[in-house]
Design a protein around this motif. Structure first.
Motif, PDB file in Angstrom:
ATOM      1  N   LYS A 105       0.826  -1.210   0.000  1.00 22.93           N
ATOM      2  CA  LYS A 105       0.000   0.000   0.000  1.00 22.93           C
ATOM      3  C   LYS A 105       0.860   1.260   0.000  1.00 22.93           C
ATOM      4  CE  LYS A 105      -4.061  -1.955   2.284  1.00 22.93           C
ATOM      5  NZ  LYS A 105      -4.892  -1.955   3.517  1.00 22.93           N
ATOM      6  N   ILE A 106       2.043   1.149   0.625  1.00 24.47           N
ATOM      7  CA  ILE A 106       2.964   2.297   0.612  1.00 24.47           C
ATOM      8  C   ILE A 106       3.499   2.514  -0.803  1.00 24.47           C
ATOM      9  CG2 ILE A 106       5.203   3.150   1.425  1.00 24.47           C
ATOM     10  CD1 ILE A 106       4.661   1.721   4.070  1.00 24.47           C
ATOM     11  N   ALA A 107       3.852   1.405  -1.475  1.00 23.32           N
ATOM     12  CA  ALA A 107       4.406   1.492  -2.827  1.00 23.32           C
ATOM     13  C   ALA A 107       3.342   1.842  -3.863  1.00 23.32           C
ATOM     14  CB  ALA A 107       5.079   0.167  -3.195  1.00 23.32           C
ATOM     15  N   ASN A 108       2.149   1.286  -3.683  1.00 24.24           N
ATOM     16  CA  ASN A 108       1.076   1.504  -4.659  1.00 24.24           C
ATOM     17  C   ASN A 108      -0.212   1.895  -3.939  1.00 24.24           C
ATOM     18  OD1 ASN A 108       2.582   0.467  -7.094  1.00 24.24           O
ATOM     19  ND2 ASN A 108       2.589  -1.397  -5.841  1.00 24.24           N
ATOM     20  N   PRO A 109      -0.356   3.144  -3.568  1.00 25.24           N
ATOM     21  CA  PRO A 109      -1.568   3.588  -2.856  1.00 25.24           C
ATOM     22  C   PRO A 109      -2.823   3.318  -3.685  1.00 25.24           C
ATOM     23  CG  PRO A 109       0.146   5.274  -2.824  1.00 25.24           C
ATOM     24  CD  PRO A 109       0.597   4.237  -3.794  1.00 25.24           C
ATOM     25  N   ILE A 178      -2.660   7.071   4.735  1.00 30.10           N
ATOM     26  CA  ILE A 178      -1.393   6.634   5.321  1.00 30.10           C
ATOM     27  C   ILE A 178      -1.601   6.060   6.720  1.00 30.10           C
ATOM     28  CG2 ILE A 178      -0.874   8.883   6.339  1.00 30.10           C
ATOM     29  CD1 ILE A 178       1.622   6.359   4.774  1.00 30.10           C
ATOM     30  N   VAL A 179      -2.645   6.527   7.434  1.00 30.66           N
ATOM     31  CA  VAL A 179      -2.934   6.016   8.777  1.00 30.66           C
ATOM     32  C   VAL A 179      -3.272   4.531   8.711  1.00 30.66           C
ATOM     33  CG1 VAL A 179      -4.486   6.195  10.756  1.00 30.66           C
ATOM     34  CG2 VAL A 179      -3.715   8.267   9.585  1.00 30.66           C
ATOM     35  N   ASP A 180      -3.967   4.141   7.647  1.00 28.84           N
ATOM     36  CA  ASP A 180      -4.318   2.734   7.443  1.00 28.84           C
ATOM     37  C   ASP A 180      -3.056   1.886   7.339  1.00 28.84           C
ATOM     38  OD1 ASP A 180      -5.575   0.352   6.830  1.00 28.84           O
ATOM     39  OD2 ASP A 180      -5.807   0.824   4.714  1.00 28.84           O
ATOM     40  N   THR A 181      -2.085   2.374   6.574  1.00 32.26           N
ATOM     41  CA  THR A 181      -0.839   1.634   6.357  1.00 32.26           C
ATOM     42  C   THR A 181      -0.036   1.499   7.644  1.00 32.26           C
ATOM     43  OG1 THR A 181      -0.741   2.511   4.105  1.00 32.26           O
ATOM     44  CG2 THR A 181       1.272   1.535   4.986  1.00 32.26           C
ATOM     45  N   ILE A 182       0.074   2.589   8.385  1.00 30.87           N
ATOM     46  CA  ILE A 182       0.817   2.570   9.649  1.00 30.87           C
ATOM     47  C   ILE A 182       0.164   1.632  10.645  1.00 30.87           C
ATOM     48  CG2 ILE A 182       1.520   3.956  11.635  1.00 30.87           C
ATOM     49  CD1 ILE A 182       1.750   6.356   9.720  1.00 30.87           C
ATOM     50  N   THR A 183      -1.164   1.711  10.746  1.00 28.69           N
ATOM     51  CA  THR A 183      -1.904   0.846  11.671  1.00 28.69           C
ATOM     52  C   THR A 183      -1.738  -0.620  11.303  1.00 28.69           C
ATOM     53  OG1 THR A 183      -3.545   2.595  11.984  1.00 28.69           O
ATOM     54  CG2 THR A 183      -4.152   0.373  12.686  1.00 28.69           C
ATOM     55  N   ALA A 184      -1.851  -0.919   9.997  1.00 30.24           N
ATOM     56  CA  ALA A 184      -1.703  -2.304   9.532  1.00 30.24           C
ATOM     57  C   ALA A 184      -0.319  -2.846   9.871  1.00 30.24           C
ATOM     58  CB  ALA A 184      -1.946  -2.373   8.029  1.00 30.24           C
TER      59      ALA A 184
END
Length: 301
Positions: A105-109, A178-184
């Motif tokens: 998700k970080i690489a391909n939002p 980005i919050v989704d990615t950090i939480t995951a």
């Protein structure tokens, strides 16, 4: 036997986990597609993997209930420890998958427009899994089952995942994906940490590791029994939810068989008071005659 009754009770926890995972995975996948949430769909797929872990626990509990046979004179109780080991492997796999997904998700939002329904489903799922976790945790303590405890920790991890999913969906709706990615990512680390703890506990048991504090407590209690002259050796090992204890003590060599047997029963009772799941084997040795002091308390007249 009480232990077999406890194992049958443990099956209820495994069945509860399986039913909860089947229901929640179907609910999340349906709501994820209808509400346009990749996070909720991923959470639903995660629960399908958890079904396998719960089935492994159930199989382990079933095998543990087999009575002793020619090849397993102590019974099959360690099968539940193996089941918790398998569950830890599955949890590690799930944790790694969560970390990989977060990296992608970080690489391909991904642009999403999830609905409020998906948040409600995620929060509801977290509440259900936390309730299942509490039930299985209390059950594992009551029946002293490592397999059910592993299932409980898996339930807790999935409650965290659902909470993270709800946070991620909310952030996506508010425009902060980005919050989704950090939480995951954080949740993935929590899952792996929990899995490693279960793995270490299972391996410790399977390699005959034992609680040194319990050994010390047993030595102290046994040494205070009046006619025990010396506690020569105390060893223990975990056998599923049972513990097997071997104790060697020295007593007056002039005691008869009946009195020596009475001492072994006292020792077994003392160990039972420390741990009700203990099975104790006592070996009686004669105390060194050179150091022997005759004491009237050693004999019954």
């Amino acid at each position: 036997m009480e232990q077999y009754t406890n194992l049958r009770a443990g099956e209820k926890g495994a069945y509860l986990s399986i039913i909860a995972y089947i229901f929640l995975s179907a609910l999340k996948l349906a709501a994820g597609y209808l509400g346009d949430s990749e996070a909720l769909k991923a959470d639903g797929l995660n629960n399908t993997t958890d079904i396998i872990a719960s089935v492994a626990v159930l199989i382990g509990l079933r095998i543990s209930q087999r009575p002793p046979d020619d090849d397993h004179r102590y019974g099959h109780f360690r099968a539940e420890t193996i089941a918790s080991l398998v569950a830890s492997f599955i949890m590690i796999y799930v944790g790694i998958e969560v970390l990989i997904s977060a990296g992608e998700k970080i690489a391909n939002p991904i642009d999403q427009n999830p609905s409020i329904l998906t948040i409600i489903v995620a929060v509801f799922s977290a509440a259900v899994m936390f309730a299942v976790y509490k039930y299985n945790l209390n059950l594992s303590k009551r029946i002293n089952s490592s397999a059910v405890k592993a299932a409980a920790y898996d339930n807790r991890s999935d409650a965290f995942v659902s909470i993270g999913t709800a946070i991620g969906i909310t952030a996506a709706i508010l425009g902060f994906p980005i919050v989704d990615t950090i939480t995951a990512f954080i949740i993935g680390l929590i899952i792996i940490k929990t899995a490693i703890e279960i793995f270490k506990e299972a391996v410790f048991s399977l390699t005959d590791g034992f609680d040194t504090e319990l050994i010390s407590s047993i030595e102290q209690r046994v040494s205070r029994i009046p006619r025990v002259r010396d506690v020569t050796d105390v060893r223990g090992r975990q056998h599923g939810s049972l513990i097997l204890v071997d104790i060697t003590v020295s007593v007056n060599p002039n005691l008869n068989v009946r009195d020596s047997h009475a001492i072994t029963e006292q020792i077994e009772n003392e160990v039972k008071q420390l741990n009700p799941y203990a099975t104790t084997l006592v070996h009686i040795e004669p105390y060194d005659p050179k150091e022997l002091i005759i004491c009237e308390d050693d004999f019954h007249f």
